[in-house]
Scaffold this motif. Structure first.
Motif, PDB file in Angstrom:
ATOM      1  N   VAL A  48       0.930  -1.241   0.116  1.00 35.18           N
ATOM      2  CA  VAL A  48      -0.003  -0.148  -0.044  1.00 35.18           C
ATOM      3  C   VAL A  48       0.850   1.177   0.036  1.00 35.18           C
ATOM      4  O   VAL A  48       1.841   1.490   1.095  1.00 35.18           O
ATOM      5  N   VAL A  49       0.661   2.056  -0.949  1.00 32.40           N
ATOM      6  CA  VAL A  49       1.692   3.293  -0.920  1.00 32.40           C
ATOM      7  C   VAL A  49       0.518   4.460  -1.170  1.00 32.40           C
ATOM      8  O   VAL A  49      -0.180   4.593  -2.094  1.00 32.40           O
ATOM      9  N   SER A  50       0.685   5.660  -0.164  1.00 35.36           N
ATOM     10  CA  SER A  50      -0.231   6.229  -0.014  1.00 35.36           C
ATOM     11  C   SER A  50      -0.628   7.193  -1.083  1.00 35.36           C
ATOM     12  O   SER A  50      -2.061   7.610  -1.542  1.00 35.36           O
ATOM     13  N   HIS A  51       0.180   7.676  -1.873  1.00 34.86           N
ATOM     14  CA  HIS A  51       0.203   8.346  -3.247  1.00 34.86           C
ATOM     15  C   HIS A  51      -0.831   7.517  -4.203  1.00 34.86           C
ATOM     16  O   HIS A  51      -1.640   7.976  -4.733  1.00 34.86           O
ATOM     17  N   PHE A  52      -0.255   6.426  -4.354  1.00 31.38           N
ATOM     18  CA  PHE A  52      -1.065   5.352  -5.572  1.00 31.38           C
ATOM     19  C   PHE A  52      -2.368   5.376  -4.895  1.00 31.38           C
ATOM     20  O   PHE A  52      -3.420   5.154  -5.658  1.00 31.38           O
ATOM     21  N   ASN A  53      -2.578   4.901  -3.401  1.00 31.06           N
ATOM     22  CA  ASN A  53      -3.770   4.720  -3.085  1.00 31.06           C
ATOM     23  C   ASN A  53      -4.733   5.876  -3.228  1.00 31.06           C
ATOM     24  O   ASN A  53      -5.988   5.628  -3.646  1.00 31.06           O
ATOM     25  N   LYS A  54      -4.319   6.919  -2.998  1.00 27.89           N
ATOM     26  CA  LYS A  54      -5.350   8.154  -3.023  1.00 27.89           C
ATOM     27  C   LYS A  54      -5.805   8.488  -4.489  1.00 27.89           C
ATOM     28  O   LYS A  54      -6.773   8.900  -4.771  1.00 27.89           O
ATOM     29  N   ALA A  55      -4.691   8.623  -5.284  1.00 31.42           N
ATOM     30  CA  ALA A  55      -4.684   8.730  -6.743  1.00 31.42           C
ATOM     31  C   ALA A  55      -5.817   7.808  -7.246  1.00 31.42           C
ATOM     32  O   ALA A  55      -6.760   8.207  -8.038  1.00 31.42           O
ATOM     33  N   THR A  56      -5.660   6.627  -7.017  1.00 26.95           N
ATOM     34  CA  THR A  56      -6.233   5.617  -7.649  1.00 26.95           C
ATOM     35  C   THR A  56      -7.869   5.465  -7.381  1.00 26.95           C
ATOM     36  O   THR A  56      -8.709   5.455  -8.272  1.00 26.95           O
ATOM     37  N   LYS A  57      -7.962   5.775  -6.009  1.00 25.67           N
ATOM     38  CA  LYS A  57      -9.425   5.779  -5.584  1.00 25.67           C
ATOM     39  C   LYS A  57     -10.231   7.063  -6.155  1.00 25.67           C
ATOM     40  O   LYS A  57     -11.332   6.958  -6.393  1.00 25.67           O
ATOM     41  N   GLY A  58      -9.474   8.258  -6.140  1.00 26.95           N
ATOM     42  CA  GLY A  58     -10.021   9.309  -6.832  1.00 26.95           C
ATOM     43  C   GLY A  58     -10.443   9.063  -8.345  1.00 26.95           C
ATOM     44  O   GLY A  58     -11.507   9.569  -8.788  1.00 26.95           O
ATOM     45  N   ARG A  59      -9.576   8.584  -8.929  1.00 24.58           N
ATOM     46  CA  ARG A  59      -9.715   8.079 -10.410  1.00 24.58           C
ATOM     47  C   ARG A  59     -11.005   7.141 -10.556  1.00 24.58           C
ATOM     48  O   ARG A  59     -11.626   7.286 -11.455  1.00 24.58           O
ATOM     49  N   LEU A  60     -10.805   6.096 -10.034  1.00 25.03           N
ATOM     50  CA  LEU A  60     -12.030   5.203  -9.992  1.00 25.03           C
ATOM     51  C   LEU A  60     -13.336   5.704  -9.452  1.00 25.03           C
ATOM     52  O   LEU A  60     -14.393   5.278 -10.299  1.00 25.03           O
ATOM     53  N   VAL A  61     -13.423   6.772  -8.674  1.00 23.08           N
ATOM     54  CA  VAL A  61     -14.694   7.534  -8.648  1.00 23.08           C
ATOM     55  C   VAL A  61     -15.085   8.107  -9.760  1.00 23.08           C
ATOM     56  O   VAL A  61     -16.446   8.219 -10.154  1.00 23.08           O
ATOM     57  N   ARG A  62     -14.164   8.987 -10.094  1.00 21.70           N
ATOM     58  CA  ARG A  62     -14.516   9.770 -11.325  1.00 21.70           C
ATOM     59  C   ARG A  62     -15.005   8.884 -12.560  1.00 21.70           C
ATOM     60  O   ARG A  62     -15.982   9.286 -13.362  1.00 21.70           O
ATOM     61  N   ASP A  63     -14.289   7.790 -12.870  1.00 20.21           N
ATOM     62  CA  ASP A  63     -14.590   6.912 -13.744  1.00 20.21           C
ATOM     63  C   ASP A  63     -16.093   6.182 -13.756  1.00 20.21           C
ATOM     64  O   ASP A  63     -16.626   6.265 -14.760  1.00 20.21           O
ATOM     65  N   LEU A  64     -16.287   6.051 -12.358  1.00 20.80           N
ATOM     66  CA  LEU A  64     -17.660   5.483 -12.484  1.00 20.80           C
ATOM     67  C   LEU A  64     -18.804   6.489 -12.598  1.00 20.80           C
ATOM     68  O   LEU A  64     -19.719   6.291 -13.029  1.00 20.80           O
ATOM     69  N   LEU A  65     -18.429   7.882 -12.145  1.00 22.04           N
ATOM     70  CA  LEU A  65     -19.596   8.760 -12.281  1.00 22.04           C
ATOM     71  C   LEU A  65     -19.372   9.230 -13.784  1.00 22.04           C
ATOM     72  O   LEU A  65     -20.611   9.391 -14.354  1.00 22.04           O
ATOM     73  N   SER A  66     -18.420   9.235 -14.264  1.00 24.86           N
ATOM     74  CA  SER A  66     -18.335   9.816 -15.743  1.00 24.86           C
ATOM     75  C   SER A  66     -18.960   8.746 -16.516  1.00 24.86           C
ATOM     76  O   SER A  66     -19.744   9.076 -17.697  1.00 24.86           O
ATOM     77  N   ALA A  67     -19.029   7.496 -16.370  1.00 24.88           N
ATOM     78  CA  ALA A  67     -19.451   6.347 -16.907  1.00 24.88           C
ATOM     79  C   ALA A  67     -20.954   6.290 -16.815  1.00 24.88           C
ATOM     80  O   ALA A  67     -21.797   5.493 -17.551  1.00 24.88           O
ATOM     81  N   GLY A  68     -21.323   6.681 -15.727  1.00 14.95           N
ATOM     82  CA  GLY A  68     -22.778   6.641 -15.412  1.00 14.95           C
ATOM     83  C   GLY A  68     -23.023   5.241 -14.762  1.00 14.95           C
ATOM     84  O   GLY A  68     -24.347   4.623 -14.922  1.00 14.95           O
ATOM     85  N   LEU A  69     -22.171   4.711 -14.303  1.00 18.93           N
ATOM     86  CA  LEU A  69     -22.391   3.347 -13.828  1.00 18.93           C
ATOM     87  C   LEU A  69     -22.574   3.402 -12.336  1.00 18.93           C
ATOM     88  O   LEU A  69     -22.027   4.305 -11.599  1.00 18.93           O
ATOM     89  N   ASP A  70     -23.952   2.639 -12.108  1.00 22.29           N
ATOM     90  CA  ASP A  70     -24.015   2.574 -10.669  1.00 22.29           C
ATOM     91  C   ASP A  70     -24.531   1.026 -10.418  1.00 22.29           C
ATOM     92  O   ASP A  70     -25.577   0.702 -10.001  1.00 22.29           O
ATOM     93  N   PRO A  71     -23.303   0.391  -9.616  1.00 19.07           N
ATOM     94  CA  PRO A  71     -23.333  -0.894  -9.570  1.00 19.07           C
ATOM     95  C   PRO A  71     -24.209  -0.868  -7.975  1.00 19.07           C
ATOM     96  O   PRO A  71     -24.241  -0.261  -7.079  1.00 19.07           O
ATOM     97  N   ALA A  72     -25.159  -1.931  -8.002  1.00 17.84           N
ATOM     98  CA  ALA A  72     -26.006  -2.156  -6.916  1.00 17.84           C
ATOM     99  C   ALA A  72     -25.450  -2.932  -5.790  1.00 17.84           C
ATOM    100  O   ALA A  72     -26.001  -3.005  -4.799  1.00 17.84           O
ATOM    101  N   ASP A  73     -24.439  -3.898  -6.181  1.00 18.48           N
ATOM    102  CA  ASP A  73     -23.576  -4.444  -5.015  1.00 18.48           C
ATOM    103  C   ASP A  73     -22.406  -4.902  -5.217  1.00 18.48           C
ATOM    104  O   ASP A  73     -21.843  -4.291  -6.366  1.00 18.48           O
ATOM    105  N   PRO A  74     -21.687  -5.326  -4.470  1.00 19.20           N
ATOM    106  CA  PRO A  74     -20.091  -5.441  -4.502  1.00 19.20           C
ATOM    107  C   PRO A  74     -19.726  -6.342  -5.838  1.00 19.20           C
ATOM    108  O   PRO A  74     -18.845  -5.867  -6.504  1.00 19.20           O
ATOM    109  N   ALA A  75     -20.605  -7.248  -6.076  1.00 18.03           N
ATOM    110  CA  ALA A  75     -20.478  -8.348  -7.388  1.00 18.03           C
ATOM    111  C   ALA A  75     -20.433  -7.405  -8.474  1.00 18.03           C
ATOM    112  O   ALA A  75     -19.593  -7.370  -9.554  1.00 18.03           O
ATOM    113  N   GLU A  76     -21.634  -6.472  -8.601  1.00 20.41           N
ATOM    114  CA  GLU A  76     -21.600  -5.708  -9.900  1.00 20.41           C
ATOM    115  C   GLU A  76     -20.435  -4.557 -10.014  1.00 20.41           C
ATOM    116  O   GLU A  76     -19.962  -4.057 -11.010  1.00 20.41           O
ATOM    117  N   LEU A  77     -20.109  -4.062  -8.764  1.00 20.32           N
ATOM    118  CA  LEU A  77     -18.826  -3.430  -8.642  1.00 20.32           C
ATOM    119  C   LEU A  77     -17.574  -3.906  -9.066  1.00 20.32           C
ATOM    120  O   LEU A  77     -16.916  -3.206  -9.914  1.00 20.32           O
TER     121      LEU A  77
END
Length: 265
Positions: A204-233
């Protein structure tokens, strides 16, 4: 989908905005608890700079944060999505989301805070300094203080869909999803993969961790994806090009463990 985020240590100023109105913040069930923490923080910082510096864990270079806290009730405010800065929020890039993605962000993002408990990105707050790890003299550790009010409010806020937990450990202490909510919660780690002497090492590397979390949230929001459960995520993240490993809980009432594997930023 409800996305749980940590705040940032650094915060933008909000000098010109309207003053704080705690009654106007989202999750009104937290208002009384917010007022209690706010009152003690303001009193501490107004009365004793030396003690405040020690309690808040501030270096000499950050002493200015004490005066800022002392004036929180009259300070200007801005939307929380503009106040929080840093690696995760830079990668999330709220200001550059299109209108539809921005609306999804306003509905789904919840930022945890030692002072406010949790706020949505549209809530107007002043710049402040008070992490979840702080122990205020009259209230004790804020992570423990927030558990009872959070337990009352957060299950309703979680709705019936996925809870995507991207909080750091200190902020996770304030609310732990339980029961049925836990079963649709995915706790995400970001691991950097390196090959060392022919063997894969993951850390776990702090900078990778924070940047990737921000990026994956942005990607989900931009793509309009709204997974209903962890498997769909998991399926959605793989569709977006992420390398993901997931482990379903061994028993009910526990969250899924989801690892996002990265090799470079």
């Amino acid at each position: 989908m409800l996305v749980l985020l940590p705040p940032s240590e650094g915060k933008a100023s909000a000098e010109a905005g309207a003053p704080l109105d705690t009654g106007a913040l989202s999750l009104p069930g937290l208002t009384a608890a917010r007022e209690t923490v706010l009152a003690e923080l303001v009193e501490l910082c107004a009365a004793d700079e030396t003690k405040a510096q020690e309690v808040l864990g501030l270096s000499d270079g950050l002493k200015g944060e004490i005066a800022k806290n002392a004036g929180l009730r009259t300070a200007g405010t801005r939307p929380a999505g503009e106040i929080y800065t840093g690696v995760l929020y830079d990668a999330l890039g709220l200001a550059s989301l299109d209108a539809a993605a921005r609306k999804r962000a306003e509905r789904s993002l919840l930022v945890f805070s030692g002072l406010w408990g949790a706020v949505r990105i549209g809530d107007r707050i002043p710049s402040y300094r008070c992490s979840m790890g702080v122990k205020l003299p009259g209230l004790g550790a804020l992570g423990a203080y927030w558990r009872a009010p959070m337990a009352e409010v957060l299950p309703t806020a979680a709705g019936e869909g996925l809870v995507l937990d991207l909080r750091s450990a200190a902020y996770a202490t304030a609310w732990k999803p339980k029961g049925e909510v836990a079963g649709r919660t995915a706790t995400v780690r970001v691991l950097q993969s390196k090959i060392v002497a022919g063997v894969e090492k993951r850390t776990v590397v702090s900078h990778f961790n924070k940047a990737t979390k921000g990026r994956l949230v942005r990607d989900l929001l931009s793509a309009g994806l709204d997974p209903a459960d962890p498997a769909e995520l998991v399926a959605a993240l793989r569709e977006l090009g992420y390398a993901v490993e997931a482990q379903a809980p061994a028993k009910s009432g526990k969250a899924w463990a989801v690892d996002v594997i990265v090799t470079e930023l």
